[in-house]
Design an enzyme around this catalytic site. Structure first.
Site, mmCIF file in Angstrom:
data_model
loop_
_atom_site.group_PDB
_atom_site.id
_atom_site.type_symbol
_atom_site.label_atom_id
_atom_site.label_comp_id
_atom_site.label_asym_id
_atom_site.label_seq_id
_atom_site.Cartn_x
_atom_site.Cartn_y
_atom_site.Cartn_z
ATOM 1 N N VAL A 184 -24.694 72.814 12.898
ATOM 2 C CA VAL A 184 -25.287 73.838 12.034
ATOM 3 C C VAL A 184 -26.261 74.708 12.819
ATOM 4 O O VAL A 184 -26.208 75.939 12.770
ATOM 5 C CB VAL A 184 -25.995 73.197 10.823
ATOM 6 C CG1 VAL A 184 -26.629 74.275 9.947
ATOM 7 C CG2 VAL A 184 -25.015 72.376 10.012
ATOM 8 N N GLU A 212 -35.624 74.143 12.655
ATOM 9 C CA GLU A 212 -35.619 74.555 14.071
ATOM 10 C C GLU A 212 -36.983 75.089 14.487
ATOM 11 O O GLU A 212 -37.428 74.880 15.625
ATOM 12 C CB GLU A 212 -34.530 75.597 14.323
ATOM 13 C CG GLU A 212 -33.130 75.195 13.865
ATOM 14 C CD GLU A 212 -32.747 73.774 14.243
ATOM 15 O OE1 GLU A 212 -32.949 73.383 15.402
ATOM 16 O OE2 GLU A 212 -32.237 73.060 13.366
ATOM 17 N N TYR A 300 -32.898 61.153 11.233
ATOM 18 C CA TYR A 300 -33.671 62.168 10.523
ATOM 19 C C TYR A 300 -34.490 61.555 9.380
ATOM 20 O O TYR A 300 -35.720 61.681 9.355
ATOM 21 C CB TYR A 300 -32.715 63.224 9.934
ATOM 22 C CG TYR A 300 -32.032 64.079 10.972
ATOM 23 C CD1 TYR A 300 -32.451 65.381 11.217
ATOM 24 C CD2 TYR A 300 -30.969 63.591 11.709
ATOM 25 C CE1 TYR A 300 -31.823 66.172 12.162
ATOM 26 C CE2 TYR A 300 -30.330 64.369 12.660
ATOM 27 C CZ TYR A 300 -30.762 65.657 12.883
ATOM 28 O OH TYR A 300 -30.137 66.432 13.832
#
Length: 575
Positions: A184, A212, A300
């Protein structure tokens, strides 16, 4: 063999300790896992060829000779020659272009690990979207990218700086890549790479870009020294991402997104089993294992839950923000192990050290790191109840027997919901599939036309429900969707579901008609899915295939494949 072999350089015996020296390696890069060449047909504009690199986690050794480990950081410079009309970009703080020679020069002035060196070249143009940000995209996509991101990236950067200190990389630019981009998004410093397909899904775009942005502090400035502790980058970046979204969009939105991801974590836990070693935060990498194979939701979300738990020990998230600012300042431009983070935490909060919080029964730090299974504690998401409660109510109406609440359920207008509400509802229906035929029929009557106009993140989930329930009246929508998709994240889950059930011939038919529009890597992956239980598939010219061919290939050979769709669907992650 794709990854080459190590190069050993013997240093002169006369070299004194700490004496500077230079090594020059002359090399040629062939095809390798880091470098993705695209013909014009695989771009949105269909005008010019395109190339990009993807270094995470150990691919850049096929791009250039390097110490391909996150423990080693260095500055870099590069000279790139390109044909006229091709724009070249790299993850660098400085760049220049000599037009008469067609030569670009790049320099990254801060030390970075090898996996963060990135290059992209193609038919790209840009527009400024903030005082230190611009967006790059193919000309046909640029207006959409501008409309989605103009002004708000600076808002996210400012929020992050207020939490974790100055943004140290200078510019924060974004380049949108063709749908062949294999993940992604990727946090390359100064230049985030992101797949163009996500532009139509506003809330996913917000979360992915903010994630990000968070990596600029956690992952890029301070990096995990070993791939066995990837959570040090991903768990902290996810925590920071949610602190930023809380500051900019409120706690309810953040809790909704967190609930959606934790649902996916538990789904993956059910699939893998609670004793699976990949569910540890400190995963043991066996020799020869690609670290990217360990990228999963535990990295995550279990990592996030541990960081969230640490923040709760402080009593106030703002106190934890102060600690993370100090942590970044102490370790920036270096690589760390988990003990560095935890020692710093206890030294920053001596009162917690005195209370021996690291040894609290059932919540020991060592157990967080090395126990398999779900997180030892999860966040309180009650602040998101205004958004999650309608989802739970609607799901209950559709799954409680007898089905006598259709009128109440059908009155719900999903077009008024947030994307994360709708995907949470559809994911839960997916978990319950196959559903009774009457339920899937009524669901289609109530929602199918509404869902048709929604973004791809929503549509793919509805289509997976259609496939897993063998609901033939809506199968034509599956075909139409796959005929228009070139991205891994919007094709692989559907092909896996089609091949797990009774619809493999249908999948083969679509694949043979669309394979020429897919990147060779994606084509190969889908062929592997389609080949499960069959003889190897021939490379058939799709223009010569009739609709009868796939059924003939499959006659008497359909076997039930291992259902990997859940794992792939739920590991639709940003790096």
């Amino acid at each position: 063999t794709d990854y080459g072999s190590s190069l050993t350089v013997s240093l002169p015996a006369a070299l004194q300790p700490h004496q500077p020296f230079q090594i020059i390696v002359r090399y040629t890069t062939a095809d390798g896992p880091a470098i993705w060449w695209l013909d014009p047909e695989l771009t949105y504009g269909n005008a010019k060829p395109f190339v990009f690199t993807q270094g995470h986690s150990v691919c850049n050794r096929s791009f250039f000779p390097c110490f391909d480990t996150p423990a080693v950081k260095c500055t870099y410079s590069a000279t790139v020659k390109a044909p006229a009309g091709i724009q070249v970009l790299m993850s660098a703080t400085q760049s220049s272009y000599l037009e008469e020679e067609g030569v670009y020069q790049f320099y990254m002035e801060y030390p970075v690990p090898a996996y963060l060196v990135a290059l992209v070249a193609g038919d790209l143009i840009h527009a400024d979207i903030g005082p230190r940000s611009r967006v790059w995209a193919e000309p046909c996509l640029l207006p959409t990218a501008i409309s989605k991101l103009s002004g708000i990236v600076e808002r996210w950067l400012t929020a992050a700086e207020s939490l974790y200190g100055p943004y140290i990389w200078g510019r924060y630019d974004i380049v949108f890549l063709p749908p062949s981009f294999p993940i992604v998004a990727m946090e390359n410093p100064c230049l985030t790479f992101i797949i163009s397909s996500i532009l139509e899904s506003d809330e996913f775009l917000i979360i992915d870009v903010i994630h990000e942005v968070a990596h600029s502090w956690f992952g890029n400035a301070v990096t995990n020294a070993t791939w066995e502790e990837m959570w040090l980058s991903e768990g902290l970046a996810t925590y920071a991402q949610r602190r930023i979204t809380t500051e900019t969009y409120g706690a309810a939105f953040t809790c909704l997104e967190t609930a959606f991801r934790l649902d996916a974590l538990h789904r993956q836990m059910k699939l893998l089993g609670e004793d699976n070693p990949v569910s540890k935060l400190q995963v043991k990498l066996e020799p020869g294992v690609n670290p990217s194979n360990l990228m999963n939701l535990f990295t995550y979300e279990k990592g996030y839950c541990f960081v969230y738990y640490l923040s709760q020990l402080c009593g106030d998230p703002k106190h934890f923000d102060s600690f993370l600012r100090a942590y970044i300042e102490k370790y920036k431009f270096t690589s760390v192990v988990a003990q560095d983070l935890l020692d710093s935490f206890l030294n920053f909060f001596p009162e917690l050290k005195e209370q021996c919080v690291e040894s609290k029964a059932g919540l020991e730090f060592e157990r967080w790191l090395n126990a398999t299974g779900p997180p030892l504690a999860e966040p309180d998401l009650s602040q998101g109840s205004s958004l999650t409660r309608p989802v739970e109510t609607l799901f209950k109406l559709w799954t409680t027997e007898p089905l006598d609440s259709v009128a109440a359920a059908s009155s719900v207008d999903l077009t008024k919901w947030r994307t994360f509400q709708t995907v949470l509802f559809l994911d839960r229906l997916l978990d319950g599939s196959p559903l009774p035929h009457e339920v899937i029929k009524k669901l289609s009557e109530c929602y199918s036309s509404q869902l048709d106009s929604m973004n791809a993140e929503i549509r793919i989930r509805w289509l997976q429900i259609v496939v897993r329930n063998d609901y033939y009246p809506d199968l034509y929508k599956v075909r139409r969707f796959l005929e228009n998709q070139m991205s891994r994240m919007y094709t692989i889950p559907l092909y896996e579901d089609l091949c797990t059930g009774t619809l493999k011939s249908f999948a083969l038919e679509i694949f043979y008609q669309t394979q020429n529009q897919l990147h060779p890597n994606l084509r190969k992956t889908i062929q592997q899915i389609l080949s499960q239980g069959l003889n190897p598939l021939p490379a058939i010219d799709s223009t010569a295939v009739t609709t009868d061919t796939p059924a003939m290939v499959l006659e008497d050979k359909v076997s039930e494949a291992t259902n990997g769709a859940i794992s792939l669907r739920d590991v639709n992650v940003s790096a």
